[in-house]
Design a protein around this motif. Sequence first.
Motif, PDB file in Angstrom:
ATOM      1  N   ASN A  18     111.083  30.006 114.243  1.00  0.00           N
ATOM      2  CA  ASN A  18     111.889  30.142 114.668  1.00  0.00           C
ATOM      3  C   ASN A  18     113.091  28.217 114.399  1.00  0.00           C
ATOM      4  O   ASN A  18     112.152  27.536 115.343  1.00  0.00           O
ATOM      5  CB  ASN A  18     112.172  30.770 115.054  1.00  0.00           C
ATOM      6  CG  ASN A  18     112.385  32.404 115.044  1.00  0.00           C
ATOM      7  OD1 ASN A  18     112.769  32.746 113.738  1.00  0.00           O
ATOM      8  ND2 ASN A  18     111.690  32.902 116.186  1.00  0.00           N
ATOM      9  N   ARG A  19     113.517  28.163 114.083  1.00  0.00           N
ATOM     10  CA  ARG A  19     114.363  27.162 113.846  1.00  0.00           C
ATOM     11  C   ARG A  19     115.955  27.360 114.585  1.00  0.00           C
ATOM     12  O   ARG A  19     116.058  28.173 113.392  1.00  0.00           O
ATOM     13  CB  ARG A  19     114.028  25.863 113.262  1.00  0.00           C
ATOM     14  CG  ARG A  19     113.975  26.429 111.500  1.00  0.00           C
ATOM     15  CD  ARG A  19     114.499  25.115 110.829  1.00  0.00           C
ATOM     16  NE  ARG A  19     113.626  25.956 109.099  1.00  0.00           N
ATOM     17  CZ  ARG A  19     112.967  24.562 108.493  1.00  0.00           C
ATOM     18  NH1 ARG A  19     111.701  24.351 108.778  1.00  0.00           N
ATOM     19  NH2 ARG A  19     112.594  25.899 107.565  1.00  0.00           N
ATOM     20  N   VAL A  20     116.860  26.425 114.976  1.00  0.00           N
ATOM     21  CA  VAL A  20     117.717  26.651 115.066  1.00  0.00           C
ATOM     22  C   VAL A  20     118.029  25.073 114.088  1.00  0.00           C
ATOM     23  O   VAL A  20     117.967  24.127 114.093  1.00  0.00           O
ATOM     24  CB  VAL A  20     118.567  26.732 116.211  1.00  0.00           C
ATOM     25  CG1 VAL A  20     120.068  26.030 116.315  1.00  0.00           C
ATOM     26  CG2 VAL A  20     118.347  28.082 117.121  1.00  0.00           C
ATOM     27  N   ASP A  21     118.999  25.265 112.792  1.00  0.00           N
ATOM     28  CA  ASP A  21     119.607  24.125 112.308  1.00  0.00           C
ATOM     29  C   ASP A  21     120.549  23.373 112.930  1.00  0.00           C
ATOM     30  O   ASP A  21     121.147  23.604 113.531  1.00  0.00           O
ATOM     31  CB  ASP A  21     120.323  25.095 110.927  1.00  0.00           C
ATOM     32  CG  ASP A  21     120.294  24.491 109.490  1.00  0.00           C
ATOM     33  OD1 ASP A  21     119.759  23.592 108.742  1.00  0.00           O
ATOM     34  OD2 ASP A  21     121.813  23.864 109.885  1.00  0.00           O
ATOM     35  N   GLY A  22     120.421  22.156 112.708  1.00  0.00           N
ATOM     36  CA  GLY A  22     120.707  21.621 112.782  1.00  0.00           C
ATOM     37  C   GLY A  22     119.881  20.562 114.837  1.00  0.00           C
ATOM     38  O   GLY A  22     120.330  19.854 115.415  1.00  0.00           O
ATOM     39  N   MET A  37     122.052  26.267 104.903  1.00  0.00           N
ATOM     40  CA  MET A  37     122.445  27.150 106.157  1.00  0.00           C
ATOM     41  C   MET A  37     122.984  25.947 106.846  1.00  0.00           C
ATOM     42  O   MET A  37     123.485  24.925 107.273  1.00  0.00           O
ATOM     43  CB  MET A  37     120.746  27.246 106.142  1.00  0.00           C
ATOM     44  CG  MET A  37     121.503  28.028 107.301  1.00  0.00           C
ATOM     45  SD  MET A  37     119.634  28.920 107.903  1.00  0.00           S
ATOM     46  CE  MET A  37     118.732  27.816 109.317  1.00  0.00           C
ATOM     47  N   PRO A  38     124.061  26.878 107.290  1.00  0.00           N
ATOM     48  CA  PRO A  38     125.546  25.813 108.303  1.00  0.00           C
ATOM     49  C   PRO A  38     124.578  25.613 110.002  1.00  0.00           C
ATOM     50  O   PRO A  38     123.489  26.426 110.223  1.00  0.00           O
ATOM     51  CB  PRO A  38     126.407  27.050 108.589  1.00  0.00           C
ATOM     52  CG  PRO A  38     126.301  28.302 107.491  1.00  0.00           C
ATOM     53  CD  PRO A  38     124.888  28.010 107.218  1.00  0.00           C
ATOM     54  N   THR A  39     124.678  24.415 110.314  1.00  0.00           N
ATOM     55  CA  THR A  39     124.343  24.605 111.724  1.00  0.00           C
ATOM     56  C   THR A  39     124.836  25.247 112.773  1.00  0.00           C
ATOM     57  O   THR A  39     125.315  26.008 112.733  1.00  0.00           O
ATOM     58  CB  THR A  39     125.291  22.980 112.229  1.00  0.00           C
ATOM     59  OG1 THR A  39     124.838  22.008 111.265  1.00  0.00           O
ATOM     60  CG2 THR A  39     124.990  21.948 113.789  1.00  0.00           C
ATOM     61  N   GLY A  40     123.507  25.566 113.618  1.00  0.00           N
ATOM     62  CA  GLY A  40     123.550  26.369 114.467  1.00  0.00           C
ATOM     63  C   GLY A  40     122.776  27.855 114.286  1.00  0.00           C
ATOM     64  O   GLY A  40     122.353  28.543 115.528  1.00  0.00           O
ATOM     65  N   ASP A  41     122.718  27.845 112.512  1.00  0.00           N
ATOM     66  CA  ASP A  41     122.245  29.426 112.233  1.00  0.00           C
ATOM     67  C   ASP A  41     120.409  29.679 112.345  1.00  0.00           C
ATOM     68  O   ASP A  41     119.930  28.254 112.659  1.00  0.00           O
ATOM     69  CB  ASP A  41     122.503  29.240 110.987  1.00  0.00           C
ATOM     70  CG  ASP A  41     123.724  30.290 111.418  1.00  0.00           C
ATOM     71  OD1 ASP A  41     124.288  30.411 111.767  1.00  0.00           O
ATOM     72  OD2 ASP A  41     124.204  30.304 109.679  1.00  0.00           O
ATOM     73  N   VAL A  42     120.232  30.252 112.870  1.00  0.00           N
ATOM     74  CA  VAL A  42     119.031  30.736 113.157  1.00  0.00           C
ATOM     75  C   VAL A  42     117.496  31.043 111.812  1.00  0.00           C
ATOM     76  O   VAL A  42     118.117  31.662 111.137  1.00  0.00           O
ATOM     77  CB  VAL A  42     118.306  31.994 114.460  1.00  0.00           C
ATOM     78  CG1 VAL A  42     117.061  31.805 114.529  1.00  0.00           C
ATOM     79  CG2 VAL A  42     119.650  31.320 115.491  1.00  0.00           C
TER      80      VAL A  42
END
Length: 67
Positions: free
Chosen positions: A17-21, A1-6
């Motif tokens: 929920n988490r935000v990648d990175g 999953m790209p950085t910043g995706d939820v």
Amino acid sequence: MPTGDVETFHEGGAWYNRVDGEKGATGPYRSKADAIGEGREQARRLRREHAVRDEDGELDDRTAYGD
């Protein structure tokens, strides 16, 4: 999953929920629907993708809110 995706995910009997990175996660939420709603709004604000995983960790849905 790209950085910043939820990502909305299930862990230890609860939804988060988490935000990648980024460190940490938000939650727990009362239900999967509550977690998805919050995750969707966060992805819209960030103009990123929102991935929803089922209880087994498999990708259930993915929606892009960016350009």
